[in-house]
Design a protein around this motif. Structure first.
Motif, PDB file in Angstrom:
ATOM      1  N   PRO A  72     -12.788 -15.291  11.411  1.00 43.86           N
ATOM      2  CA  PRO A  72     -12.714 -16.443  10.503  1.00 43.86           C
ATOM      3  C   PRO A  72     -12.604 -16.019   9.041  1.00 43.86           C
ATOM      4  CG  PRO A  72     -14.927 -16.194  11.386  1.00 43.86           C
ATOM      5  CD  PRO A  72     -14.054 -15.193  12.090  1.00 43.86           C
ATOM      6  N   ARG A  73     -12.793 -14.723   8.778  1.00 42.33           N
ATOM      7  CA  ARG A  73     -12.656 -14.222   7.397  1.00 42.33           C
ATOM      8  C   ARG A  73     -11.186 -13.912   7.129  1.00 42.33           C
ATOM      9  NH1 ARG A  73     -17.649 -10.182   6.424  1.00 42.33           N
ATOM     10  NH2 ARG A  73     -16.036  -8.717   7.020  1.00 42.33           N
ATOM     11  N   THR A  74     -10.378 -14.972   7.248  1.00 47.68           N
ATOM     12  CA  THR A  74      -8.932 -14.923   7.040  1.00 47.68           C
ATOM     13  C   THR A  74      -8.633 -15.694   5.765  1.00 47.68           C
ATOM     14  OG1 THR A  74      -8.519 -14.801   9.419  1.00 47.68           O
ATOM     15  CG2 THR A  74      -6.723 -15.605   8.048  1.00 47.68           C
ATOM     16  N   LEU A  75      -7.854 -15.084   4.877  1.00 52.74           N
ATOM     17  CA  LEU A  75      -7.648 -15.677   3.566  1.00 52.74           C
ATOM     18  C   LEU A  75      -6.224 -15.418   3.083  1.00 52.74           C
ATOM     19  CD1 LEU A  75      -9.346 -17.093   1.317  1.00 52.74           C
ATOM     20  CD2 LEU A  75      -9.765 -14.814   0.394  1.00 52.74           C
ATOM     21  N   LYS A  76      -5.665 -16.387   2.384  1.00 49.75           N
ATOM     22  CA  LYS A  76      -4.375 -16.165   1.737  1.00 49.75           C
ATOM     23  C   LYS A  76      -4.627 -15.219   0.573  1.00 49.75           C
ATOM     24  CE  LYS A  76      -2.128 -20.433   3.093  1.00 49.75           C
ATOM     25  NZ  LYS A  76      -1.522 -21.696   2.647  1.00 49.75           N
ATOM     26  N   ALA A  77      -4.185 -13.987   0.745  1.00 49.31           N
ATOM     27  CA  ALA A  77      -4.418 -12.931  -0.239  1.00 49.31           C
ATOM     28  C   ALA A  77      -3.386 -11.837  -0.031  1.00 49.31           C
ATOM     29  CB  ALA A  77      -5.830 -12.360  -0.074  1.00 49.31           C
ATOM     30  N   SER A  78      -3.256 -10.966  -1.006  1.00 50.65           N
ATOM     31  CA  SER A  78      -2.308  -9.863  -0.910  1.00 50.65           C
ATOM     32  C   SER A  78      -2.995  -8.636  -0.324  1.00 50.65           C
ATOM     33  CB  SER A  78      -1.744  -9.544  -2.288  1.00 50.65           C
ATOM     34  OG  SER A  78      -0.705  -8.609  -2.171  1.00 50.65           O
ATOM     35  N   ARG A  79      -2.191  -7.737   0.170  1.00 49.71           N
ATOM     36  CA  ARG A  79      -2.672  -6.462   0.691  1.00 49.71           C
ATOM     37  C   ARG A  79      -1.500  -5.488   0.579  1.00 49.71           C
ATOM     38  NH1 ARG A  79      -6.568  -7.218   5.376  1.00 49.71           N
ATOM     39  NH2 ARG A  79      -8.081  -7.019   3.725  1.00 49.71           N
ATOM     40  N   THR A  80      -1.754  -4.219   0.409  1.00 49.18           N
ATOM     41  CA  THR A  80      -0.685  -3.232   0.219  1.00 49.18           C
ATOM     42  C   THR A  80       0.341  -3.282   1.339  1.00 49.18           C
ATOM     43  OG1 THR A  80      -2.249  -1.798  -0.937  1.00 49.18           O
ATOM     44  CG2 THR A  80      -0.214  -0.785  -0.170  1.00 49.18           C
ATOM     45  N   SER A  81      -0.117  -3.391   2.579  1.00 53.41           N
ATOM     46  CA  SER A  81       0.823  -3.432   3.709  1.00 53.41           C
ATOM     47  C   SER A  81       1.688  -4.693   3.664  1.00 53.41           C
ATOM     48  CB  SER A  81       0.089  -3.326   5.045  1.00 53.41           C
ATOM     49  OG  SER A  81      -0.873  -4.343   5.169  1.00 53.41           O
ATOM     50  N   LEU A  82       1.163  -5.791   3.141  1.00 46.58           N
ATOM     51  CA  LEU A  82       1.963  -7.022   3.024  1.00 46.58           C
ATOM     52  C   LEU A  82       3.029  -6.866   1.940  1.00 46.58           C
ATOM     53  CD1 LEU A  82      -0.771  -9.786   3.330  1.00 46.58           C
ATOM     54  CD2 LEU A  82       0.874  -9.034   5.057  1.00 46.58           C
ATOM     55  N   THR A  83       2.669  -6.231   0.838  1.00 45.95           N
ATOM     56  CA  THR A  83       3.639  -5.985  -0.225  1.00 45.95           C
ATOM     57  C   THR A  83       4.772  -5.099   0.298  1.00 45.95           C
ATOM     58  OG1 THR A  83       1.919  -6.196  -1.897  1.00 45.95           O
ATOM     59  CG2 THR A  83       3.946  -5.075  -2.566  1.00 45.95           C
ATOM     60  N   ALA A  84       4.422  -4.061   1.045  1.00 51.51           N
ATOM     61  CA  ALA A  84       5.434  -3.171   1.623  1.00 51.51           C
ATOM     62  C   ALA A  84       6.304  -3.921   2.630  1.00 51.51           C
ATOM     63  CB  ALA A  84       4.770  -1.967   2.284  1.00 51.51           C
ATOM     64  N   ALA A  85       5.684  -4.751   3.465  1.00 50.32           N
ATOM     65  CA  ALA A  85       6.452  -5.515   4.461  1.00 50.32           C
ATOM     66  C   ALA A  85       7.418  -6.474   3.784  1.00 50.32           C
ATOM     67  CB  ALA A  85       5.498  -6.269   5.380  1.00 50.32           C
ATOM     68  N   ARG A  86       6.971  -7.141   2.734  1.00 51.21           N
ATOM     69  CA  ARG A  86       7.844  -8.056   2.009  1.00 51.21           C
ATOM     70  C   ARG A  86       9.037  -7.311   1.403  1.00 51.21           C
ATOM     71  NH1 ARG A  86       4.391 -10.642  -2.181  1.00 51.21           N
ATOM     72  NH2 ARG A  86       6.260 -11.808  -2.648  1.00 51.21           N
ATOM     73  N   ARG A  87       8.776  -6.163   0.790  1.00 50.92           N
ATOM     74  CA  ARG A  87       9.846  -5.370   0.191  1.00 50.92           C
ATOM     75  C   ARG A  87      10.836  -4.899   1.257  1.00 50.92           C
ATOM     76  NH1 ARG A  87       7.400  -1.130  -0.838  1.00 50.92           N
ATOM     77  NH2 ARG A  87       8.524   0.284   0.467  1.00 50.92           N
ATOM     78  N   GLN A  88      10.309  -4.413   2.377  1.00 51.87           N
ATOM     79  CA  GLN A  88      11.179  -3.911   3.434  1.00 51.87           C
ATOM     80  C   GLN A  88      11.984  -5.039   4.091  1.00 51.87           C
ATOM     81  OE1 GLN A  88       9.349  -1.045   6.097  1.00 51.87           O
ATOM     82  NE2 GLN A  88       8.173  -0.171   4.395  1.00 51.87           N
ATOM     83  N   LEU A  89      11.405  -6.212   4.215  1.00 53.48           N
ATOM     84  CA  LEU A  89      12.167  -7.351   4.735  1.00 53.48           C
ATOM     85  C   LEU A  89      13.312  -7.712   3.789  1.00 53.48           C
ATOM     86  CD1 LEU A  89       9.342  -9.639   6.108  1.00 53.48           C
ATOM     87  CD2 LEU A  89      11.283  -8.756   7.419  1.00 53.48           C
ATOM     88  N   ASP A  90      13.042  -7.713   2.492  1.00 48.15           N
ATOM     89  CA  ASP A  90      14.098  -7.991   1.509  1.00 48.15           C
ATOM     90  C   ASP A  90      15.213  -6.952   1.620  1.00 48.15           C
ATOM     91  OD1 ASP A  90      12.754 -10.222   0.579  1.00 48.15           O
ATOM     92  OD2 ASP A  90      11.919  -9.199  -1.182  1.00 48.15           O
ATOM     93  N   GLU A  91      14.831  -5.691   1.772  1.00 48.79           N
ATOM     94  CA  GLU A  91      15.842  -4.640   1.930  1.00 48.79           C
ATOM     95  C   GLU A  91      16.632  -4.829   3.222  1.00 48.79           C
ATOM     96  OE1 GLU A  91      13.191  -1.254  -0.448  1.00 48.79           O
ATOM     97  OE2 GLU A  91      13.455  -1.101   1.725  1.00 48.79           O
ATOM     98  N   TYR A  92      15.948  -5.191   4.302  1.00 48.88           N
ATOM     99  CA  TYR A  92      16.625  -5.423   5.582  1.00 48.88           C
ATOM    100  C   TYR A  92      17.634  -6.563   5.461  1.00 48.88           C
ATOM    101  CZ  TYR A  92      17.388  -6.969  10.346  1.00 48.88           C
ATOM    102  OH  TYR A  92      17.977  -7.363  11.518  1.00 48.88           O
ATOM    103  N   PHE A  93      17.202  -7.676   4.918  1.00 45.29           N
ATOM    104  CA  PHE A  93      18.105  -8.820   4.788  1.00 45.29           C
ATOM    105  C   PHE A  93      19.208  -8.562   3.751  1.00 45.29           C
ATOM    106  CE2 PHE A  93      14.479 -11.244   6.674  1.00 45.29           C
ATOM    107  CZ  PHE A  93      15.158 -11.646   7.822  1.00 45.29           C
ATOM    108  N   GLY A  94      18.980  -7.615   2.853  1.00 44.19           N
ATOM    109  CA  GLY A  94      19.998  -7.229   1.884  1.00 44.19           C
ATOM    110  C   GLY A  94      20.948  -6.159   2.402  1.00 44.19           C
ATOM    111  N   GLY A  95      20.760  -5.745   3.664  1.00 41.85           N
ATOM    112  CA  GLY A  95      21.631  -4.747   4.272  1.00 41.85           C
ATOM    113  C   GLY A  95      21.314  -3.316   3.879  1.00 41.85           C
ATOM    114  N   LEU A  96      20.144  -3.086   3.276  1.00 34.75           N
ATOM    115  CA  LEU A  96      19.778  -1.753   2.811  1.00 34.75           C
ATOM    116  C   LEU A  96      18.822  -1.017   3.740  1.00 34.75           C
ATOM    117  CD1 LEU A  96      19.186  -2.714  -0.931  1.00 34.75           C
ATOM    118  CD2 LEU A  96      21.248  -1.696   0.078  1.00 34.75           C
ATOM    119  N   ARG A  97      18.367  -1.657   4.792  1.00 35.83           N
ATOM    120  CA  ARG A  97      17.363  -1.060   5.678  1.00 35.83           C
ATOM    121  C   ARG A  97      17.663  -1.469   7.119  1.00 35.83           C
ATOM    122  NH1 ARG A  97      12.247   0.990   5.621  1.00 35.83           N
ATOM    123  NH2 ARG A  97      12.178   0.996   3.357  1.00 35.83           N
TER     124      ARG A  97
END
Length: 110
Positions: A72-97
């Protein structure tokens, strides 16, 4: 009674999240991310990305499921792995990954 403005609320929430994270009180952090498929919800534990909520899944339902399944200790918050996942998804959808290198928490797959 004083009315709290939106900037005051957001600043207070940010302080709360930072303190909770510093004290190890966030078991699952989640962020929404816009993709060409629509808005997704990425969730991560301290181990790694644990869940990707797809655009057709209501974010609140995904968060409730995470609270029931993991903590239940689930919260809308950032985490290093989420930042990396977001960046990598952007690269994937941009055709770079073509492959991802973010850590994954496999506990919901079994």
């Amino acid at each position: 009674m004083k009315t709290i403005t939106l900037p005051e609320y957001e600043a207070a929430r940010e302080r709360f999240v930072l303190r909770a994270d510093a004290e190890g009180l966030i078991d699952v952090a989640a962020e929404q991310h816009d993709t060409p498929l629509g808005r997704i919800l990425l969730a991560a534990t301290t181990v790694g990305v644990v869940r990707v909520g797809l655009p057709n899944e209501p974010a609140d339902a995904v968060l409730d499921d995470l609270a029931d399944s993991i903590s239940p200790r689930t919260l809308k918050a950032s985490r290093t792995s989420l930042t990396a996942a977001r960046r990598q998804l952007d690269e994937y959808f941009g055709g770079l990954r073509i492959a991802f290198s973010v850590p994954i928490d496999w506990r919901l797959t079994g």
